[in-house]
Write a protein that holds these residues in place. Sequence first.
Motif, PDB file in Angstrom:
ATOM      1  N   ASP A  31       0.856  -1.185   0.000  1.00 42.17           N
ATOM      2  CA  ASP A  31       0.000   0.000   0.000  1.00 42.17           C
ATOM      3  C   ASP A  31       0.897   1.241   0.000  1.00 42.17           C
ATOM      4  O   ASP A  31       2.059   1.179   0.414  1.00 42.17           O
ATOM      5  CB  ASP A  31      -0.874  -0.062   1.259  1.00 42.17           C
ATOM      6  CG  ASP A  31      -1.661   1.213   1.474  1.00 42.17           C
ATOM      7  OD1 ASP A  31      -2.351   1.647   0.539  1.00 42.17           O
ATOM      8  OD2 ASP A  31      -1.590   1.768   2.598  1.00 42.17           O
ATOM      9  N   ASP A  33      -0.278   5.046   0.762  1.00 44.35           N
ATOM     10  CA  ASP A  33      -0.537   6.083   1.764  1.00 44.35           C
ATOM     11  C   ASP A  33      -0.563   5.530   3.183  1.00 44.35           C
ATOM     12  O   ASP A  33      -1.280   4.570   3.479  1.00 44.35           O
ATOM     13  CB  ASP A  33      -1.864   6.788   1.456  1.00 44.35           C
ATOM     14  CG  ASP A  33      -1.705   7.752   0.299  1.00 44.35           C
ATOM     15  OD1 ASP A  33      -0.855   8.660   0.412  1.00 44.35           O
ATOM     16  OD2 ASP A  33      -2.394   7.573  -0.719  1.00 44.35           O
ATOM     17  N   ASN A  34       0.245   6.133   4.008  1.00 43.39           N
ATOM     18  CA  ASN A  34       0.376   5.766   5.420  1.00 43.39           C
ATOM     19  C   ASN A  34       1.101   4.439   5.636  1.00 43.39           C
ATOM     20  O   ASN A  34       1.209   3.973   6.761  1.00 43.39           O
ATOM     21  CB  ASN A  34      -0.981   5.750   6.131  1.00 43.39           C
ATOM     22  CG  ASN A  34      -1.274   7.085   6.775  1.00 43.39           C
ATOM     23  OD1 ASN A  34      -0.358   7.868   7.017  1.00 43.39           O
ATOM     24  ND2 ASN A  34      -2.538   7.357   7.050  1.00 43.39           N
ATOM     25  N   THR A  35       1.571   3.838   4.530  1.00 45.43           N
ATOM     26  CA  THR A  35       2.409   2.643   4.649  1.00 45.43           C
ATOM     27  C   THR A  35       3.834   2.978   4.222  1.00 45.43           C
ATOM     28  O   THR A  35       4.785   2.758   4.974  1.00 45.43           O
ATOM     29  CB  THR A  35       1.833   1.492   3.800  1.00 45.43           C
ATOM     30  OG1 THR A  35       0.534   1.155   4.298  1.00 45.43           O
ATOM     31  CG2 THR A  35       2.735   0.260   3.845  1.00 45.43           C
ATOM     32  N   ASP A 117      -1.864  -0.504   5.898  1.00 48.95           N
ATOM     33  CA  ASP A 117      -2.249   0.009   7.218  1.00 48.95           C
ATOM     34  C   ASP A 117      -3.748  -0.124   7.496  1.00 48.95           C
ATOM     35  O   ASP A 117      -4.198   0.260   8.567  1.00 48.95           O
ATOM     36  CB  ASP A 117      -1.837   1.491   7.363  1.00 48.95           C
ATOM     37  CG  ASP A 117      -2.606   2.392   6.416  1.00 48.95           C
ATOM     38  OD1 ASP A 117      -2.476   2.216   5.187  1.00 48.95           O
ATOM     39  OD2 ASP A 117      -3.356   3.259   6.907  1.00 48.95           O
ATOM     40  N   GLN A 118      -4.510  -0.654   6.530  1.00 53.84           N
ATOM     41  CA  GLN A 118      -5.954  -0.723   6.768  1.00 53.84           C
ATOM     42  C   GLN A 118      -6.510  -2.142   6.638  1.00 53.84           C
ATOM     43  O   GLN A 118      -6.329  -2.803   5.611  1.00 53.84           O
ATOM     44  CB  GLN A 118      -6.678   0.182   5.770  1.00 53.84           C
ATOM     45  CG  GLN A 118      -6.484   1.664   6.086  1.00 53.84           C
ATOM     46  CD  GLN A 118      -7.376   2.527   5.249  1.00 53.84           C
ATOM     47  OE1 GLN A 118      -8.595   2.325   5.224  1.00 53.84           O
ATOM     48  NE2 GLN A 118      -6.793   3.476   4.560  1.00 53.84           N
ATOM     49  N   ASP A 122      -6.657  -3.126   2.670  1.00 56.65           N
ATOM     50  CA  ASP A 122      -5.401  -3.835   2.394  1.00 56.65           C
ATOM     51  C   ASP A 122      -5.444  -5.303   2.830  1.00 56.65           C
ATOM     52  O   ASP A 122      -5.131  -6.207   2.058  1.00 56.65           O
ATOM     53  CB  ASP A 122      -4.247  -3.144   3.126  1.00 56.65           C
ATOM     54  CG  ASP A 122      -4.107  -1.686   2.746  1.00 56.65           C
ATOM     55  OD1 ASP A 122      -4.167  -1.390   1.539  1.00 56.65           O
ATOM     56  OD2 ASP A 122      -3.941  -0.843   3.651  1.00 56.65           O
TER      57      ASP A 122
END
Length: 166
Positions: A31, A33-35, A117-118, A122
Motif C-alpha cells: 500500500d 498512503d500511510n504505509t 495500514d488498513q 489492504d
Amino acid sequence: MIVYPDFKVRRFTEIDQTFLQTHDLQGLLVDLDNTLVAWHAMDIPDDIARHVAALRRDGIQLCITSNTYNFNRLRTLADTLGVHFYDGNAGKPGTRGLLAGLSQMGVPPQRAAMVGDQLFTDIKAGSRAGVKTILVNPLTSRDFIGTKLVSRTLENLVLRGAHSRP
Ligand SMILES: [Mg+2]
C-alpha cells in the motif's frame, strides 16, 4: 466477514530479509498512503527509501497497489523507489490490483504478502487474493476523514478483540 492480518509490524522497515526468509516470501504488494509515505505526501521517509533499496538488492520484488486516483503521484513515487506499481486504482478490498501486481512481479500468491495500514482494504484484499497479510501502523494520523472516523474505530475494536483472544 472479519479479517485478521497474518502479521503485525509497527513500520514497513521491520519487514526485513530475516522475516521474509523465515516466511518464504519473495514479493511484497505494498500500500502507498500511510504505509510507505504520509497521506498525500510526496516525500518518502529516508529509512523507508533505504529499506526498499535494501530489499531490492536482496532480490525481493515490490509492487505498489494503491486505492488512488492521483496517478501522476503514484508513478513518480514508484519510479523514485524503482519498484513495480499497479497503474490505476487497485480497487482494494477487490483483488484486481493485487493479482495484476503478482503477475508483474512474477511471484506466486503463496510466496507473496500484502502490506498495508488498513484492515478493511489492504488486509481484506490480501486475504481474498490468497497472499499473506501484514498490517503496519499508519505513518501518520492525518488521513481521509471517512477512514479516520469509521474504519479506524472499527479496526481498533476488531484488533482489541484479536488481542483478547486466548
Ligand atoms: Mg494506506
